[in-house]
Design a protein around this motif. Structure first.
Motif, PDB file in Angstrom:
ATOM      1  N   GLY A 138       0.816  -1.211   0.000  1.00  0.00           N
ATOM      2  CA  GLY A 138       0.000   0.000   0.000  1.00  0.00           C
ATOM      3  C   GLY A 138       0.848   1.260   0.000  1.00  0.00           C
ATOM      4  N   HIS A 139       1.934   1.259   0.780  1.00  0.00           N
ATOM      5  CA  HIS A 139       2.835   2.416   0.817  1.00  0.00           C
ATOM      6  C   HIS A 139       3.496   2.650  -0.544  1.00  0.00           C
ATOM      7  N   TYR A 140       3.993   1.580  -1.163  1.00  0.00           N
ATOM      8  CA  TYR A 140       4.634   1.718  -2.475  1.00  0.00           C
ATOM      9  C   TYR A 140       3.631   2.206  -3.525  1.00  0.00           C
ATOM     10  N   TYR A 141       2.388   1.695  -3.437  1.00  0.00           N
ATOM     11  CA  TYR A 141       1.349   2.067  -4.406  1.00  0.00           C
ATOM     12  C   TYR A 141       1.074   3.565  -4.325  1.00  0.00           C
ATOM     13  N   MET A 142       0.921   4.085  -3.091  1.00  0.00           N
ATOM     14  CA  MET A 142       0.674   5.513  -2.912  1.00  0.00           C
ATOM     15  C   MET A 142       1.850   6.355  -3.423  1.00  0.00           C
ATOM     16  N   GLU A 143       3.074   5.861  -3.181  1.00  0.00           N
ATOM     17  CA  GLU A 143       4.251   6.618  -3.604  1.00  0.00           C
ATOM     18  C   GLU A 143       4.344   6.687  -5.124  1.00  0.00           C
ATOM     19  N   VAL A 144       4.085   5.570  -5.786  1.00  0.00           N
ATOM     20  CA  VAL A 144       4.158   5.555  -7.263  1.00  0.00           C
ATOM     21  C   VAL A 144       3.103   6.491  -7.850  1.00  0.00           C
ATOM     22  N   THR A 145       1.872   6.460  -7.301  1.00  0.00           N
ATOM     23  CA  THR A 145       0.823   7.344  -7.840  1.00  0.00           C
ATOM     24  C   THR A 145       1.189   8.805  -7.625  1.00  0.00           C
ATOM     25  N   GLU A 146       1.806   9.115  -6.484  1.00  0.00           N
ATOM     26  CA  GLU A 146       2.241  10.490  -6.232  1.00  0.00           C
ATOM     27  C   GLU A 146       3.302  10.915  -7.244  1.00  0.00           C
ATOM     28  N   LEU A 147       4.246  10.022  -7.553  1.00  0.00           N
ATOM     29  CA  LEU A 147       5.364  10.368  -8.439  1.00  0.00           C
ATOM     30  C   LEU A 147       4.913  10.576  -9.885  1.00  0.00           C
ATOM     31  N   ILE A 148       3.932   9.791 -10.346  1.00  0.00           N
ATOM     32  CA  ILE A 148       3.501   9.958 -11.746  1.00  0.00           C
ATOM     33  C   ILE A 148       2.595  11.173 -11.918  1.00  0.00           C
ATOM     34  N   LEU A 149       2.092  11.726 -10.792  1.00  0.00           N
ATOM     35  CA  LEU A 149       1.254  12.926 -10.876  1.00  0.00           C
ATOM     36  C   LEU A 149       2.047  14.209 -10.631  1.00  0.00           C
ATOM     37  N   GLU A 150       3.369  14.102 -10.642  1.00  0.00           N
ATOM     38  CA  GLU A 150       4.186  15.307 -10.471  1.00  0.00           C
ATOM     39  C   GLU A 150       3.929  16.291 -11.615  1.00  0.00           C
ATOM     40  N   GLU A 151       4.187  17.557 -11.329  1.00  0.00           N
ATOM     41  CA  GLU A 151       3.838  18.632 -12.263  1.00  0.00           C
ATOM     42  C   GLU A 151       4.522  18.482 -13.620  1.00  0.00           C
ATOM     43  N   GLN A 152       5.758  17.980 -13.639  1.00  0.00           N
ATOM     44  CA  GLN A 152       6.484  17.896 -14.915  1.00  0.00           C
ATOM     45  C   GLN A 152       5.860  16.884 -15.874  1.00  0.00           C
ATOM     46  N   ASN A 153       4.957  16.003 -15.353  1.00  0.00           N
ATOM     47  CA  ASN A 153       4.335  14.989 -16.211  1.00  0.00           C
ATOM     48  C   ASN A 153       2.976  15.415 -16.754  1.00  0.00           C
ATOM     49  N   SER A 154       2.543  16.651 -16.466  1.00  0.00           N
ATOM     50  CA  SER A 154       1.200  17.081 -16.897  1.00  0.00           C
ATOM     51  C   SER A 154       1.077  17.061 -18.419  1.00  0.00           C
ATOM     52  N   GLY A 155       2.141  17.409 -19.132  1.00  0.00           N
ATOM     53  CA  GLY A 155       2.099  17.361 -20.599  1.00  0.00           C
ATOM     54  C   GLY A 155       1.947  15.945 -21.122  1.00  0.00           C
ATOM     55  N   THR A 156       2.577  14.985 -20.424  1.00  0.00           N
ATOM     56  CA  THR A 156       2.474  13.572 -20.837  1.00  0.00           C
ATOM     57  C   THR A 156       1.039  13.082 -20.688  1.00  0.00           C
ATOM     58  N   TRP A 157       0.393  13.488 -19.601  1.00  0.00           N
ATOM     59  CA  TRP A 157      -1.016  13.099 -19.418  1.00  0.00           C
ATOM     60  C   TRP A 157      -1.866  13.605 -20.584  1.00  0.00           C
ATOM     61  N   SER A 158      -1.619  14.823 -21.005  1.00  0.00           N
ATOM     62  CA  SER A 158      -2.398  15.395 -22.116  1.00  0.00           C
ATOM     63  C   SER A 158      -2.162  14.649 -23.419  1.00  0.00           C
ATOM     64  N   SER A 159      -0.946  14.137 -23.609  1.00  0.00           N
ATOM     65  CA  SER A 159      -0.607  13.484 -24.882  1.00  0.00           C
ATOM     66  C   SER A 159      -1.256  12.113 -25.050  1.00  0.00           C
ATOM     67  N   ILE A 160      -1.816  11.556 -23.964  1.00  0.00           N
ATOM     68  CA  ILE A 160      -2.492  10.250 -24.075  1.00  0.00           C
ATOM     69  C   ILE A 160      -3.966  10.386 -23.676  1.00  0.00           C
ATOM     70  N   ASN A 161      -4.532  11.569 -23.943  1.00  0.00           N
ATOM     71  CA  ASN A 161      -5.900  11.831 -23.494  1.00  0.00           C
ATOM     72  C   ASN A 161      -6.946  10.978 -24.201  1.00  0.00           C
ATOM     73  N   GLN A 162      -6.615  10.387 -25.340  1.00  0.00           N
ATOM     74  CA  GLN A 162      -7.554   9.502 -26.032  1.00  0.00           C
ATOM     75  C   GLN A 162      -7.541   8.093 -25.439  1.00  0.00           C
ATOM     76  N   VAL A 163      -6.452   7.750 -24.752  1.00  0.00           N
ATOM     77  CA  VAL A 163      -6.275   6.376 -24.261  1.00  0.00           C
ATOM     78  C   VAL A 163      -6.910   6.198 -22.890  1.00  0.00           C
ATOM     79  N   ILE A 164      -6.688   7.158 -22.010  1.00  0.00           N
ATOM     80  CA  ILE A 164      -7.180   7.033 -20.640  1.00  0.00           C
ATOM     81  C   ILE A 164      -7.991   8.263 -20.277  1.00  0.00           C
ATOM     82  N   ARG A 165      -8.701   8.155 -19.176  1.00  0.00           N
ATOM     83  CA  ARG A 165      -9.581   9.236 -18.734  1.00  0.00           C
ATOM     84  C   ARG A 165      -8.805  10.251 -17.909  1.00  0.00           C
ATOM     85  N   GLY A 166      -7.664  10.627 -18.360  1.00  0.00           N
ATOM     86  CA  GLY A 166      -6.880  11.626 -17.643  1.00  0.00           C
ATOM     87  C   GLY A 166      -6.429  11.104 -16.291  1.00  0.00           C
ATOM     88  N   PRO A 167      -5.929  11.983 -15.445  1.00  0.00           N
ATOM     89  CA  PRO A 167      -5.423  11.556 -14.144  1.00  0.00           C
ATOM     90  C   PRO A 167      -6.489  11.029 -13.199  1.00  0.00           C
TER      91      PRO A 167
END
Length: 846
Positions: A407-436
């Motif tokens: 559970g601790h590792y899961y929370m840490e990984v989700t926190e790391l992929i939602l860092e601000e520098q990855n916001s552009g990456t989320w936008s680039s796959i907006n057709q694949v997934i429902r955003g963050p």
């Protein structure tokens, strides 16, 4: 695969199970599949409504034995030969009669040498639970609670085995009690349950097959009794509960032909809804072009469906990937944790050890900053891994310490992929997934995976990393703070909520708070409930912004680039402050607060402060002037008259209203105080207008003769001035108590019809006083003309006009504020900010 496995398989590859085709498409679709050599049934996903409906459950018609009351005559004998039982499992569906708390015998098995060979008893305790006790060889287990005495159907199983006398009681698929030592002690112990006995349903046997006592008999309904000569596993018991019949080692199967029913016992048939996994899922019969249902546990072919946009984004992400994250993680793990392609078919089911190892290595790589900005393929690979972990099944014997660490590792990984520098990456796959918001769903699943961590000694779990955390008691809560989900989500959400009054056009909406999730669980099953919550705003709400309590609908086909869709259905604002909003929703899901900008007369912060300052100064000056005037009326011996009395009441009502108005901003933070201030503001301003009406009526009585004595007129004036406002406020509070106060101010709610309890009477009073003013003007001008002719008959035209204008202007200037007609400027406020200044100055200085 079975239906659930097929759905997970597609989901882990960012697709979904093939949707049910339209009627017109079925024929051509079936031909397309046949051309690819696909025959027979194929799994389908039903076309769902907006919120997922509950899965279809199969109806199951069964014979039921009805024991209407406790007697010493009603019984049912099982016509079956029982072998020696070194182990036994007995299961049935039961509906308990809640009218009595006495002990009841559900079944008893007796042999010639021992009456209490195998027996199950129950009773209702003071807390409303049915307690069961198992008896084997005359040894009695304690009475332990198994399910609520709620009059509903419940499924139970009891197991016992000769070795160590180990026993267990299950109810509704969950183990409720277990222990060992339910057996004889000594040289010959433990012993098996003897064979060739008599099995009776509903009575305790004091002699073989007879001698029953009413106070120990069973009252209620029973069906689907099965007995096996072995101990069933938890998985097998769940299948039995779900209407599966396990034939292996079955000693007795439920059948009317295998029962001897005493004549007063009623036998009826009823339909049970089979719970659990034996549900029916949609299939397409390829070849016959028909749609039907099949047991969801069958293993059938299936097809994963991508939208064109999602498919090409996935392809592009794979082609343009450097695979830096995958190679780094895989080299550290010395195995393939992250596959080279998200389309790969070798995504394996994980166990706890594999999942913990994989997330540990992934967190290490992400934490180390070796991959500072995730590529689209990296982000997809991480999400795929998180999906696999959340779909994992915890096995008996898994160490709870490992599960908590997961559970601790899961929370840490989700926190790391939602860092601000990855916001552009989320936008680039907006057709694949429902955003963050996909991360919110995954974390919600993960919380349910941590259920085994809860024990009677440990009733609460809390895991947090950075801005993401979860906790679990009987309520499952999650939150995603500003520093994580917000960075990726606030720019993506553009789903507008229509303005409530229809007169204002929305420019845009933005998520202005943390996103939270709340779920209530009963026996680890979700149940719906209402929720009250309060969220802090990311920034203070400036003027021109409105807040909306919303919940998220995860709809890929509606708004894939916005992370789903926000809805206000069933949610309302309870209280709104500049820094937070309190909400009420009649259901549980994921919640947030949307801040909405209106395309209206946008006032700057400076203008708002200026208007507030003017109001405060004007009301302060007016309040002081009113108090001084009121004191002068009392101290200076002004001759008592109707006009003096009316003036005093008008002064008192206006002073009280303006004092409260100045205090109202301070009362906003206290809900009860704000409500009281609103009610008294309503009362005193309504009274002020009522006395303005009385001022108009008094003027009318001077202009037009009124046949009413002064004493009767004053009684009428008091009823109008104070009685009418009290009546209006009282009726409004009685009919609209819950929607009386506005969200942002201590004043009447303008979003509902409550505001008309003030505006309606005010408009009527202003209309009446306008007529009075016109009548006074005509009389005054006519009087001035007559006086002018008498005093200066030879005056010039210019002099006459000037005299007439002054004759008209003087009463207008005097009577406009007295009659409250300056409030008519409020109608023009929406046209220009200038009118707002005019309105405030005129009325605060009234």
């Amino acid at each position: 695969l079975d239906w659930w496995q097929a759905g997970r398989f597609c989901e882990q590859r960012f697709a979904q199970l093939l949707c049910e085709p339209q009627d017109s498409e079925q024929g051509s679709f079936s031909k397309l599949l046949q051309s690819h050599h696909i025959r027979g049934p194929v799994w389908l996903k039903e076309r769902d409504s907006v919120l997922h409906k509950t899965k279809r459950r199969r109806g199951h018609t069964v014979p039921v034995l009805v024991f209407r009351e406790k007697t010493d005559t009603k019984f049912v004998k099982v016509l079956s030969d029982f072998p020696t039982l070194p182990a036994v499992t007995a299961c049935a569906h039961l509906q308990w009669d809640t009218r009595t708390q006495e002990i009841a015998t559900i079944f008893s098995y007796a042999v010639p040498t021992f009456m209490n060979e195998f027996q199950l008893r129950g009773s209702v305790d003071e807390e409303g639970f049915v307690r069961f006790a198992l008896i084997v060889h005359g040894h009695h287990s304690p009475y332990l609670p198994v399910f609520r005495a709620d009059g509903l159907w419940h499924h139970f199983c009891v197991t016992w085995q000769q070795e160590n006398g180990t026993w267990a009681i299950y109810a509704d698929g969950k183990r409720r009690a277990s222990a060992s030592g339910l057996c004889s002690v000594g040289a010959s112990a433990p012993q098996a349950i003897y064979g060739q006995g008599t099995f009776i349903i509903g009575q305790d046997q004091d002699s073989l097959g007879g001698t029953f006592r009413a106070k120990e008999s069973f009252s209620g309904n029973i069906t689907e009794l099965y007995i096996w000569q072995r101990v069933l596993s938890s998985e097998q018991i769940e299948k039995v509960r779900s209407c599966w019949v396990l034939e292996q080692d079955l000693v007795f199967g439920w059948s009317s032909n295998a029962l001897e029913v005493e004549s007063t016992v009623q036998a009826v048939t009823t339909q049970l809804l089979c719970p659990g996994p034996v549900e029916e899922c949609r299939v397409l019969e390829v070849g016959s072009s028909g749609l039907s249902y099949a047991s969801c546990l069958q293993t059938l072919p299936f097809i994963c469906l991508y939208s064109k946009g999602a498919y090409w984004q996935l392809r592009r992400a794979q082609l343009e990937s450097s695979h830096s994250l995958a190679s780094r993680v895989n080299s550290l793990a010395v195995r393939t944790v992250i596959p080279d392609s998200v389309f790969t078919s070798d995504v394996q089911d994980m166990n706890l050890s594999m999942a913990l190892d994989a997330l540990d290595i992934l967190a290490t790589v992400l934490r180390g900053g070796e991959v500072p900005v995730l590529e689209p393929s990296d982000l997809l690979a991480v999400l795929q891994l998180l999906k696999q972990v959340s779909d994992m099944e915890i096995q008996e014997g898994d160490k709870l310490e490992m599960l908590e660490q997961l559970g601790h590792y899961y929370m840490e990984v989700t926190e790391l992929i939602l860092e601000e520098q990855n916001s552009g990456t989320w936008s680039s796959i907006n057709q694949v997934i429902r955003g963050p918001m996909t991360v919110v769903e995954l974390c919600d699943r993960m919380v349910s995976l941590l259920v085994p961590l809860l024990t009677p000694e440990r009733t609460k779990i809390m895991i947090q990393h950075g801005n993401i955390g979860l906790q679990r008691v009987t309520v499952k809560n999650m939150w995603f703070g500003y520093g994580s989900l917000q960075r990726c989500l606030s720019s993506a959400v553009s789903q507008d909520v229509a303005a409530s009054d229809g007169a204002q056009k929305s420019l845009r909406t933005a998520v202005g708070t943390a996103v939270i999730s709340s779920t209530l669980l009963s026996d680890f099953q979700e149940i719906s409930t209402s929720v009250r919550y309060r969220l802090q705003h990311r920034v203070q709400v400036p003027a021109g912004l409105s807040n909306f309590c919303v919940f998220s609908l995860f709809l890929l086909h509606v708004s894939p680039d916005a992370g789903g869709m926000w809805s206000t259905a069933g949610c309302s604002v309870v209280m709104s402050l500049p820094d937070s909003t309190a909400c009420f929703c009649n259901h549980t899901t994921n919640f947030a607060i949307l801040l909405q900008v209106y395309e209206m007369q946008q006032r700057t912060t400076k203008e708002e402060i200026t208007l507030q300052t003017l109001t405060f100064i004007g009301c302060g000056v007016s309040f002081c002037a009113l108090i001084v005037t009121f004191i002068l009326f009392l101290v200076v011996r002004v001759p008592k008259s109707e006009r003096t009395t009316v003036h005093k009441n008008l002064i008192f009502a206006l002073a009280a209203g303006e004092a409260l108005l100045m205090f109202s901003e301070l009362a906003k933070t206290n809900q009860v105080l704000c409500f009281m201030v609103t009610a008294f503001l309503h009362l005193f301003f309504m009274a002020a207008f009522s006395w303005m009406l009385v001022e108009g009526l008094l003027l009318w009585s001077k202009v037009v003769a009124v046949n009413m004595s002064e004493d009767r007129r004053m009684k009428f004036y008091y009823v109008t001035g104070w009685g009418l406002p009290i009546l209006i406020v009282g009726v409004t509070l009685a009919t609209s108590f819950n929607k009386y106060v506005a969200a942002n101010h201590c004043w009447l709610n303008v979003q509902t019809n409550v505001i008309w309890a003030f505006v309606g009477p005010v408009l009527f009073i202003l209309a009446v006083n306008s007529l009075v003013l016109l009548r006074v003007l005509t009389v005054t001008v006519a009087s001035a003309r007559r006086r002018l002719k008498m005093l200066t008959p030879n005056s010039s035209l210019e002099s006459q006009i000037g005299t007439h204008i002054w004759a008209a202007a003087k009463p207008v200037l005097v009577l406009l504020p007295v009659l409250g007609l300056t409030w008519l400027c409020g109608v023009l406020v929406h046209l220009s900010i200038v009118w707002a200044y005019v309105f405030i100055v005129l009325n605060s200085l009234q």
